[in-house]
Write an enzyme that holds these catalytic residues in place. Structure first.
Site, PDB file in Angstrom:
ATOM      1  NE  ARG A 178      -3.901  -2.141   0.090  1.00 24.32           N
ATOM      2  CZ  ARG A 178      -3.737  -3.358  -0.465  1.00 24.32           C
ATOM      3  NH1 ARG A 178      -2.659  -3.621  -1.191  1.00 24.32           N
ATOM      4  NH2 ARG A 178      -4.670  -4.271  -0.347  1.00 24.32           N
ATOM      5  CB  CYS A 227      -9.301  -2.000   3.800  1.00 24.19           C
ATOM      6  SG  CYS A 227      -9.928  -3.647   3.418  1.00 24.19           S
ATOM      7  CD  GLU A 297      -5.865   0.127   2.397  1.00 23.56           C
ATOM      8  OE1 GLU A 297      -5.418  -0.890   2.946  1.00 23.56           O
ATOM      9  OE2 GLU A 297      -6.581   0.092   1.381  1.00 23.56           O
TER      10      GLU A 297
END
Ligand code: EPU
Length: 316
Positions: A178, A227, A297
């Site tokens: 990520r 998420c 995130e």
């Protein structure tokens, strides 16, 4: 933003003022941005960035808004949205079994995956179901359990705040879970992705399995921002939140999804404040229960809304 600023901006690119960001994020919350500017060519982008530098106006690049939480006070400065030439893609070149595809930053990943399957090309079907556009997906190194977009990126072309373009090859991007190494103030213009001619039956089956899995394990029908937390090493944020007994917990109009605990839902009337209070509560409770401090995130931008004296008193 002054009237003069507004007049000048309108001559550079299509612009709307005081645009609620709740309309441009999948979570559906967030206050207004001073100006939302649609740029359709690299020249337009260069002029807008030069103007921001000259006038000292902050800017921010808006992608699909699918992993974004805008605070209730909105964003001071401008949000730049890419369209036009940035929405195009084509085969760049071929080398043996490898087919290199150039895709503009504003191309929808889902559209590109469907096109690749139609063309008999495999490689990105492992990303099926990920929302948003190529620019945002690269910025987040978005992925599924089968891989991340960085695995397929050959190079990325960016424009820095001074309007200079540069192409960075895969090895210079340092893709990690990520994250990717790219200057924050630079616009991603396009990327070259490496695909292959391959087993299309298998590719189509993977595509379908991923979409089915997402539909059954994630709350796709309710507004959310993907998420909320990154998975910590060797475990899943969703499992930790679930184990802490937080599924279904509400703050105002925000709720931890009863289906997948790493999703925060907007049940229709949530504010960004509700979501942030809920995210903080989740982090604290998971830390108490498991000792793990979850990392966001979801990307948070903008200002808190200034509450009136009356509102402040009513909360005491
Ligand atoms: N789990 C629970 N309770 C929950 C949710 C999950 O016990 O409420 C358990 C599952 O049973 C499973 C494990 O946790 O054993 C992992 O769950 P899942 O397979 O749903 O995957 P995930 O790690 O939660 C990741 C990505 C998703 C991606 C899916 C599927 C992250 C933070 N999430 O989720 O990506 O869609 O795999 O490939 O990396 C995103 O990044 O925004 C995102 C949605």
């Amino acid at each position: 933003m002054t009237r003069l600023h507004q007049e000048k901006l309108k001559t550079l690119a299509r612009t709307v003022f005081d645009e609620p960001m709740s309309r441009h994020t999948t979570l559906g919350v967030g206050g207004p941005v001073d100006a939302l500017v649609d740029v359709t060519t690299r020249d337009e982008l260069k002029s807008v960035l030069a103007w921001c530098q000259d006038e000292n106006v902050p800017f921010f690049f808006l992608g699909g808004g699918s992993n974004l939480l805008v605070r209730d006070g909105g964003i001071r400065g401008i949000a730049i949205r890419l369209a036009g030439e940035f929405e195009t893609f084509c085969v760049d070149h071929e080398s043996g079994d490898d087919i290199f595809v150039t895709a503009g930053a504003a191309v929808s990943l889902t559209k590109l995956i469907r096109w690749s399957l139609d063309q008999g090309l495999t490689g990105i079907e492992t990303l099926a179901g990920i929302p948003g556009c190529i620019g945002g997906n690269i910025r987040m190194n978005a992925g599924t359990h089968l891989g991340a977009i960085g695995d397929r990126v050959e190079d990325v072309t960016i424009m820095n705040a001074q309007g200079r373009e540069m192409t960075i090859p895969h090895r210079g991007l340092d893709f990690q879970y990520r994250r990717v190494r790219l200057p924050q103030a630079a616009a991603i213009l396009r990327a070259v992705l490496k695909l292959q001619r391959g087993d299309m039956e298998k590719a189509r089956a993977t595509f379908k399995e991923l979409l089915d899995r997402r539909r059954t394990t994630q709350p796709v029908a309710t507004q959310n921002c993907g998420c909320a937390f990154k998975n910590p090493d060797k475990t899943s944020a969703g499992k930790l939140i679930d184990d802490a007994g937080l599924k279904g917990v509400r703050v105002g109009g925000a709720r931890v999804s009863p289906l997948h605990a790493n999703f925060i839902l907007n049940e229709g009337n949530a504010t960004a404040h509700d979501v942030i209070v809920l995210l903080n509560l989740v982090r604290e409770r998971v830390k108490e229960e498991s000792g793990v401090l979850l990392e966001h995130e979801v990307v948070m931008v903008g200002e808190e809304k200034k509450r009136s004296g009356k509102e402040k008193r009513s909360r005491c």
